[in-house]
Write a protein that holds these residues in place. Structure first.
Motif, mmCIF file in Angstrom:
data_model
loop_
_atom_site.group_PDB
_atom_site.id
_atom_site.type_symbol
_atom_site.label_atom_id
_atom_site.label_comp_id
_atom_site.label_asym_id
_atom_site.label_seq_id
_atom_site.Cartn_x
_atom_site.Cartn_y
_atom_site.Cartn_z
ATOM 1 N N TYR A 172 0.782 -1.103 0.057
ATOM 2 C CA TYR A 172 0.055 -0.069 -0.114
ATOM 3 C C TYR A 172 0.867 1.295 0.211
ATOM 4 N N GLY A 173 0.342 2.214 -0.506
ATOM 5 C CA GLY A 173 1.129 3.684 -0.589
ATOM 6 C C GLY A 173 1.078 4.128 -1.839
ATOM 7 N N SER A 179 -4.261 0.253 -3.998
ATOM 8 C CA SER A 179 -4.587 0.933 -2.779
ATOM 9 C C SER A 179 -5.002 2.301 -2.813
ATOM 10 N N SER A 203 0.758 -6.460 5.660
ATOM 11 C CA SER A 203 0.832 -5.255 4.541
ATOM 12 C C SER A 203 2.215 -4.796 4.806
ATOM 13 N N HIS A 205 4.134 -0.717 3.543
ATOM 14 C CA HIS A 205 4.137 0.339 2.862
ATOM 15 C C HIS A 205 5.241 0.424 1.856
ATOM 16 N N ASP A 208 8.762 1.347 2.723
ATOM 17 C CA ASP A 208 9.456 0.261 3.685
ATOM 18 C C ASP A 208 9.707 -0.889 2.763
ATOM 19 N N ASP A 228 4.897 -5.532 7.662
ATOM 20 C CA ASP A 228 4.996 -4.428 8.676
ATOM 21 C C ASP A 228 5.304 -5.282 10.133
ATOM 22 N N TYR A 289 6.998 2.524 9.029
ATOM 23 C CA TYR A 289 5.775 2.743 9.356
ATOM 24 C C TYR A 289 5.429 1.252 10.342
ATOM 25 N N ALA A 292 -0.059 -0.317 9.378
ATOM 26 C CA ALA A 292 -1.028 0.332 8.775
ATOM 27 C C ALA A 292 -1.370 1.725 9.545
ATOM 28 N N GLY A 295 1.121 3.984 8.630
ATOM 29 C CA GLY A 295 1.444 4.230 7.083
ATOM 30 C C GLY A 295 0.166 4.864 6.343
ATOM 31 N N TRP A 296 -1.082 4.588 6.796
ATOM 32 C CA TRP A 296 -2.049 4.827 6.061
ATOM 33 C C TRP A 296 -2.351 6.485 6.194
ATOM 34 N N THR A 299 0.132 8.103 3.878
ATOM 35 C CA THR A 299 -0.376 7.879 2.435
ATOM 36 C C THR A 299 -1.486 8.962 2.135
#
Length: 311
Positions: A172-173, A179, A203, A205, A208, A228, A289, A292, A295-296, A299
């Motif tokens: 994700y990112g 995402s 998940s 990022h 990462d 993560d 991160y 999430a 990280g979210w 993002t």
């Protein structure tokens, strides 16, 4: 080091390429079109226009490099994820393309191959933690990944160099199309939950994942999970995404109904609480991160500039 990267304009490659350059490496990148070659050149890489399936041309391109990082994939967008035709192209890239990369790396005398793979290969383990020795599943969507992993192991076996497999969590990112689509849905109060809400999703990022690619240039040969620190349940993941989007979820879909699609979605419906301890111990790497939850929001701040992730 002199590093050759495939997939340098893809989701993870778009982050890994500048990370490699920032670490001081000289990077050559595969370019399929003049436009992508220009984009790679603008970012500081040396573009080479060559087919992923052309062993002879790849051998010439790899000559003089210390490592090859194979991030090439053709994962279809969410709208076509269950399309057999779309998945066939991804399988070809993973299986035939990765085999060509390994053959060329062996012929060119490259010392290290780093191969992207996914942690969704593991069997559903419920709430139990999963390490690299946990059992895996063989189903249609995993064939390409297992073929790519086998190529990395063959590289080590036949050439005496280091073959490294990175089993990434669910990307994700910014730059990951699926995402970004999920974020847009969350802003419209729709959250994606695939399978049991209390099942886990591991998940990573993209930033990462990129730093892990750099760390993999010095890791001992082997297979490593890159995820993560804290996997979230699918309910927590959807709610975390909604908070980052500044919206309250009205729908969480498709939930358990996703099981009806069988093998076409099994890589996403299972519960995978994957650990990264082996990679951390081998490299000293740690994610920026941890989950999430951190990280979210980061993002969202990029996807919605100036709003801190708020609509």
């Amino acid at each position: 080091m002199r590093v050759f990267i495939t997939g340098g304009t893809g989701a993870i490659g778009g982050h890994a390429l500048p990370a490699l350059l920032s670490a001081g490496h000289t990077v050559t990148a595969l370019a399929r079109t003049p436009g992508k070659a220009a984009a790679l050149r603008d970012r500081g890489a040396i573009p080479v226009t060559v087919s992923l399936f052309d062993r002879e041309a790849l051998t010439s391109a790899f000559a003089g490099h210390d490592a090859v990082v194979n991030l090439a994939s053709a994962i279809p967008p969410m709208s076509r994820f269950m399309s057999a035709g779309a998945q066939r192209e991804n399988h070809r890239v993973r299986a035939e393309g990765s085999a060509a990369v390994v053959d060329a790396a062996l012929a060119a005398g490259v010392g290290r191959v780093v191969q992207e793979s996914v942690s969704m290969l593991y069997r559903d383990q419920g709430a139990r933690w999963i390490d690299e020795d946990a059992p895996v599943d063989h189903y249609p969507l995993t064939r390409g990944n297992f073929a790519a992993e086998a190529g990395a192991h063959r590289f080590e076996r036949e050439g005496g160099g280091a073959g490294v497999v990175l089993r990434f969590g669910w990307f994700y990112g910014p730059g990951a199309a699926h995402s970004e689509q999920m974020y847009a849905q969350a802003r419209h109060h729709v959250g994606m939950v695939l399978g049991r809400p209390d099942g886990y999703v591991s998940s990573i990022h993209l930033a990462d994942a990129a730093s892990a690619v750099v760390a993999a240039l010095g890791v001992p040969a082997g297979t490593y999970n890159v995820v993560d620190d804290e996997p979230l349940t699918k309910r927590e993941y959807a709610d975390t995404l909604a908070r980052a989007a500044g919206a309250r979820l009205w729908l969480r879909v498709p939930g358990r109904a996703a099981y009806l699609f069988g093998d076409r979605l099994t890589s996403l419906t299972r519960s995978l609480r994957v650990g990264n301890a082996r990679f951390r111990a081998a490299t000293g790497w740690s994610p920026r991160y941890p989950s999430a939850r951190e990280g979210w929001p980061a993002t969202a701040a990029v996807l919605t500039p100036g709003s801190g992730g708020r609509p």
